[in-house]
Design a protein around this motif. Sequence first.
Motif, mmCIF file in Angstrom:
data_model
loop_
_atom_site.group_PDB
_atom_site.id
_atom_site.type_symbol
_atom_site.label_atom_id
_atom_site.label_comp_id
_atom_site.label_asym_id
_atom_site.label_seq_id
_atom_site.Cartn_x
_atom_site.Cartn_y
_atom_site.Cartn_z
ATOM 1 N N UNK A 168 0.923 -1.145 0.032
ATOM 2 C CA UNK A 168 -0.154 0.155 -0.029
ATOM 3 C C UNK A 168 0.372 1.569 0.312
ATOM 4 N N UNK A 169 2.162 1.251 0.474
ATOM 5 C CA UNK A 169 2.844 2.163 0.619
ATOM 6 C C UNK A 169 4.147 1.907 0.545
ATOM 7 N N UNK A 170 5.387 3.233 -0.360
ATOM 8 C CA UNK A 170 6.475 3.243 -0.163
ATOM 9 C C UNK A 170 7.112 2.403 1.206
ATOM 10 N N UNK A 171 6.524 2.429 2.120
ATOM 11 C CA UNK A 171 7.148 2.116 3.591
ATOM 12 C C UNK A 171 6.843 0.475 3.828
ATOM 13 N N UNK A 172 5.964 -0.045 2.895
ATOM 14 C CA UNK A 172 6.340 -1.207 3.043
ATOM 15 C C UNK A 172 6.537 -1.688 2.252
ATOM 16 N N UNK A 173 7.021 -1.011 0.869
ATOM 17 C CA UNK A 173 8.362 -1.954 0.005
ATOM 18 C C UNK A 173 9.033 -1.957 0.793
ATOM 19 N N UNK A 174 9.508 -0.808 1.240
ATOM 20 C CA UNK A 174 10.744 -0.448 2.638
ATOM 21 C C UNK A 174 10.859 -2.041 3.058
ATOM 22 N N UNK A 175 10.004 -2.159 4.037
ATOM 23 C CA UNK A 175 10.210 -3.406 4.818
ATOM 24 C C UNK A 175 10.115 -4.375 3.946
ATOM 25 N N UNK A 176 9.301 -5.552 3.018
ATOM 26 C CA UNK A 176 9.707 -5.965 2.544
ATOM 27 C C UNK A 176 11.209 -6.439 2.160
ATOM 28 N N UNK A 177 11.197 -5.294 1.177
ATOM 29 C CA UNK A 177 13.081 -5.082 0.969
ATOM 30 C C UNK A 177 13.766 -5.228 1.597
ATOM 31 N N UNK A 178 13.619 -4.769 2.897
ATOM 32 C CA UNK A 178 14.246 -5.325 4.084
ATOM 33 C C UNK A 178 14.974 -6.764 4.520
#
Length: 424
Positions: A168-178
């Motif tokens: 839903x957000x780039x914060x979620x994308x960042x968490x997934x990527x980490x």
Amino acid sequence: MKKVVSLFMVLMLVAGVLAACGPNREEGASGDGGKKAEDKDKPEKLVIWEDEKKSGWLDEVGKKFTEETGIELEVKEVEMASKMKEQLRLDGPAGTGPDVVTFPHDQIGELALAGHIAPLEVSDDVKKRFTESSILAESYDGKLYGLPKSSETPVFIYNKELMKEAPASMDDVYSFAKDFTKDGNYGFLALWDNFYFAHAPMGGYGGYVFAENDGALDPKDLGLNNDGAVEGTEYIQKWYKEGLFPKGIIGENGGSAMDGLFNEGKVASVMNGPWSFQGYKDAGIDIGVTAMPKLPNGEPMKTFMGVKGWHVSGYSKNKEWAQKFVEFITEDENAKYRFEQTQEVPTNEGLINDPAIAENEGAKAVAEQSKYAVPMPNIPEMGEVWDPMAKSLQTVVTGKQEPKAAVDAAVKQIEDNIKANHSN
């Protein structure tokens, strides 16, 4: 006797009035004097230049135009990317060029200044047919120079086997990527050393290229090193600094390197444009496509949007009819048919929720992202932006320079280039 003379004069006056009200015999002794003036000037044919491998749809739509107007069409395919502009410069003055031609909107300023394309005078009803941003893209110096035929903008593309649903957000994308980025696998990749793509986070935080003043872009008002642009560049830096992007996707070969990793199933998601869809599918990737997730500040990504448009040649002797043709082929029904044949997404407001687009995942994503996209500036001064911004972004992502110093240096170079190459 006076009464007879008076009666004769009255009869003569009446005859004169009736003659004035009758058909103008000079326009045609056979009784065709009622023809409209525009019919007298109607050409036998119009010459249309369409992009390579994209003209098939005009067989059907062009036939309708010919049936309605009696004007035949001569359609020629010309490679838009590299040949269309140069060929118009040669063929136009020679009288062998087109009446209607297609161009990407970022070339409009240069073409308009040289007189290669003509301004259009269309009604507000015609303008309202399209999204506001696409009409802005087709305008230069406060004048409209074309009607939009399609748009493209980067979107969020993900491998459904590796990412079950779009975040839903780039914060979620960042968490997934980490969590996902390890052993040569990456959660998300973007070509953020390339200003075309980097504008999305920079613009989302408040940066801009040229300010818009009174409907025109002001090359003296640069926003590429304001607080928002710096914050956006810091956000870009974060992904590289934390090792979430590999070092191999920097520079001219970055795009092919990113595509290769995605096609090998080593990348869960990427930021890329609709031109990449088919290649990913051909590689056997089951892709999902959505608009770009929102930035940590809650704002949408301000991706660059490219608009392809229909234009009337500045050399055409049939400008009025050429414009009528452009208005005709961009009507909703005809624009929809073109999309079905070419898969290039139109900017017609009335088609955004049409099943043909709404049920096409890729087209829907492009249409939704286009609501937040910014048309690439189409003034000649934009040519001075790309190289300084690319060089500065590359110093940031390689850790050689901090964001503020990098964008300050880029803006200084851009301003110097504009002063040297575009001063009156």
